[in-house]
Scaffold this active site. Structure first.
Site, PDB file in Angstrom:
ATOM      1  N   ASN A   9      -7.670  34.548  27.113  1.00 10.74           N
ATOM      2  CA  ASN A   9      -6.580  35.133  28.055  1.00 10.74           C
ATOM      3  C   ASN A   9      -5.661  33.898  28.056  1.00 10.74           C
ATOM      4  O   ASN A   9      -5.760  32.736  28.768  1.00 10.74           O
ATOM      5  CB  ASN A   9      -7.203  35.518  29.298  1.00 10.74           C
ATOM      6  CG  ASN A   9      -5.946  35.769  30.235  1.00 10.74           C
ATOM      7  OD1 ASN A   9      -5.206  35.862  30.201  1.00 10.74           O
ATOM      8  ND2 ASN A   9      -6.591  36.053  31.619  1.00 10.74           N
ATOM      9  N   LYS A  11      -2.809  33.840  29.373  1.00  9.84           N
ATOM     10  CA  LYS A  11      -2.045  33.914  30.777  1.00  9.84           C
ATOM     11  C   LYS A  11      -0.390  33.674  30.536  1.00  9.84           C
ATOM     12  O   LYS A  11      -0.109  34.124  29.496  1.00  9.84           O
ATOM     13  CB  LYS A  11      -2.501  32.953  31.810  1.00  9.84           C
ATOM     14  CG  LYS A  11      -4.098  33.082  31.665  1.00  9.84           C
ATOM     15  CD  LYS A  11      -4.794  32.203  33.085  1.00  9.84           C
ATOM     16  CE  LYS A  11      -6.124  32.765  33.176  1.00  9.84           C
ATOM     17  NZ  LYS A  11      -6.888  31.999  34.229  1.00  9.84           N
ATOM     18  N   HIS A  94      -7.740  41.368  36.465  1.00 11.31           N
ATOM     19  CA  HIS A  94      -8.140  39.921  36.407  1.00 11.31           C
ATOM     20  C   HIS A  94      -7.729  39.379  38.110  1.00 11.31           C
ATOM     21  O   HIS A  94      -6.802  40.094  38.490  1.00 11.31           O
ATOM     22  CB  HIS A  94      -7.056  39.146  35.540  1.00 11.31           C
ATOM     23  CG  HIS A  94      -7.317  37.920  35.282  1.00 11.31           C
ATOM     24  ND1 HIS A  94      -7.092  36.929  36.537  1.00 11.31           N
ATOM     25  CD2 HIS A  94      -8.141  37.261  34.586  1.00 11.31           C
ATOM     26  CE1 HIS A  94      -7.340  35.871  35.806  1.00 11.31           C
ATOM     27  NE2 HIS A  94      -8.238  35.970  35.005  1.00 11.31           N
ATOM     28  N   GLU A  96      -6.447  37.098  39.011  1.00  9.83           N
ATOM     29  CA  GLU A  96      -5.040  36.471  39.421  1.00  9.83           C
ATOM     30  C   GLU A  96      -4.088  37.768  39.699  1.00  9.83           C
ATOM     31  O   GLU A  96      -3.343  37.642  40.674  1.00  9.83           O
ATOM     32  CB  GLU A  96      -4.485  35.658  38.244  1.00  9.83           C
ATOM     33  CG  GLU A  96      -5.000  34.165  38.344  1.00  9.83           C
ATOM     34  CD  GLU A  96      -5.063  33.841  37.021  1.00  9.83           C
ATOM     35  OE1 GLU A  96      -4.556  34.283  35.989  1.00  9.83           O
ATOM     36  OE2 GLU A  96      -5.900  32.745  36.911  1.00  9.83           O
ATOM     37  N   GLU A 164     -16.030  37.374  36.513  1.00 10.46           N
ATOM     38  CA  GLU A 164     -15.467  36.185  36.555  1.00 10.46           C
ATOM     39  C   GLU A 164     -15.506  35.764  37.792  1.00 10.46           C
ATOM     40  O   GLU A 164     -14.493  36.334  38.770  1.00 10.46           O
ATOM     41  CB  GLU A 164     -13.957  36.200  36.106  1.00 10.46           C
ATOM     42  CG  GLU A 164     -13.902  36.480  34.355  1.00 10.46           C
ATOM     43  CD  GLU A 164     -12.505  36.109  33.887  1.00 10.46           C
ATOM     44  OE1 GLU A 164     -12.545  35.274  32.992  1.00 10.46           O
ATOM     45  OE2 GLU A 164     -11.399  36.540  34.693  1.00 10.46           O
ATOM     46  N   GLY A 170     -10.495  28.460  36.319  1.00 16.04           N
ATOM     47  CA  GLY A 170      -9.611  27.443  36.160  1.00 16.04           C
ATOM     48  C   GLY A 170     -10.013  26.065  36.854  1.00 16.04           C
ATOM     49  O   GLY A 170      -9.239  25.371  37.127  1.00 16.04           O
ATOM     50  N   SER A 210     -14.160  29.000  33.308  1.00 19.00           N
ATOM     51  CA  SER A 210     -14.159  27.494  33.031  1.00 19.00           C
ATOM     52  C   SER A 210     -15.170  27.313  31.636  1.00 19.00           C
ATOM     53  O   SER A 210     -16.186  26.436  31.665  1.00 19.00           O
ATOM     54  CB  SER A 210     -14.663  26.688  34.135  1.00 19.00           C
ATOM     55  OG  SER A 210     -13.753  26.513  34.893  1.00 19.00           O
TER      56      SER A 210
HETATM   57  P1  PGA Z   1     -10.440  29.501  32.752  1.00 20.36           P
HETATM   58  O1  PGA Z   1      -9.857  31.134  33.129  1.00 20.36           O
HETATM   59  O2  PGA Z   1     -11.164  29.670  31.442  1.00 20.36           O
HETATM   60  O3  PGA Z   1      -9.555  28.840  32.646  1.00 20.36           O
HETATM   61  O4  PGA Z   1     -11.348  29.437  33.901  1.00 20.36           O
HETATM   62  C1  PGA Z   1     -10.570  32.352  32.821  1.00 20.36           C
HETATM   63  C2  PGA Z   1      -9.858  33.509  33.083  1.00 20.36           C
HETATM   64  O5  PGA Z   1      -9.151  33.543  33.931  1.00 20.36           O
HETATM   65  O6  PGA Z   1      -9.900  34.441  32.473  1.00 20.36           O
END
Ligand code: PGA
Length: 253
Positions: A9, A11, A94, A96, A164, A170, A210
């Site tokens: 992803n 983003k 997601h 976010e 997730e 993140g 992460s």
């Molecule tokens: P990350 O993000 O690996 O940076 O923690 C995962 C995601 O948001 O899909």
């Protein structure tokens, strides 16, 4: 047997030019790694360049979001039909999107159903916040979120779930493989409840939050975890490819 999936992803990162470079590098580094579905999810504006860069490779393209309606007065949105010429997958729900853009389970369910009806494979994200985990209600929360986000869904062969936990995204602090396995198993139980055992056995359940080359291995060893949704590390072709390699196992001759 479920084929594992490693999805990146990206983003709101890359430009069409840098996205194409990153995609080419991922394809080069992962060519010959079989038995794993590789997907990169660039920003929409980069998708055509990435699709062209990946022509003739086995790396697939996904979007990060989609609207549930086929056409109409929805300024700034894109539809499933616009994506199908360019992409095979789409992330829906997601965290976010849920926390920053007000997406609800009901809206996510519409997107997942529309995506599948149009021929895209939805990567449906669910996960609890740290507050919810602290109350001990993470499993109940995630099961309810999953059920509501799958309201009206029927294309079980094209569904991918990503667990997730919000606190792991993140943060540099991944969930433990044990926590992820327990939730992946609970997710499979819930799908079995909704759609039957056969569907539950077929749906890949990914862990996200992460994931990096250092911590990926133990997740992949767990019986109910079928890959990863990778954020930050997916912007580094070497790191993303290393995660694909760990998931794929031995290199083919
Ligand atoms: P990350 O993000 O690996 O940076 O923690 C995962 C995601 O948001 O899909």
């Amino acid at each position: 047997m479920r084929t594992p999936v490693i999805a990146g992803n990206w983003k709101m990162n890359t430009t069409p030019h840098t996205a194409a470079d990153l995609a080419r590098s991922v394809a080069e580094r992962t060519s010959g790694l079989l038995g794993v579905t590789k997907v990169v999810c660039p920003p929409n504006v980069c998708i055509p360049a990435v699709k062209a860069a990946l022509h003739g490779t086995d790396v697939e393209v996904g979007a990060q979001n989609v609207h549930s309606e086929p056409t109409g007065a929805f300024t700034g949105e894109i539809s499933v039909g616009m994506l199908t010429e360019l992409a095979t997958h789409v992330i829906v729900g997601h965290s976010e999107r849920r926390s920053l853009f007000g997406e609800t389970n009901t809206g996510v369910a519409r997107k997942a159903a529309a995506a599948a009806a149009g021929g895209l494979k939805p990567i449906l994200c669910i996960g609890e916040s740290l507050d919810i985990r602290r109350t001990g209600e993470a499993e109940t929360f995630c099961k309810a979120q999953l059920r509501e986000s799958l309201e009206g869904y029927s294309a079980w062969d094209s569904l991918i779930i990503a667990y997730e936990p919000v606190w792991a995204i993140g943060s540099g602090e991944a969930a433990s493989p044990m926590i992820a396995q327990v939730m992946a198993s609970a997710i499979r139980d819930e799908i079995s409840d909704i759609a039957g055992q056969a569907a539950a056995e077929r749906v890949p359940v990914l862990y996200g939050g992460s994931v990096n080359p250092q911590n990926a291995g133990p997740f992949m060893d767990r019986p109910d975890i079928d890959g990863a949704l990778v954020g930050g590390a997916s912007l580094d072709a070497e790191a993303f490819s290393a995660i694909v390699q760990i998931t794929a196992g031995p290199i083919s001759p």
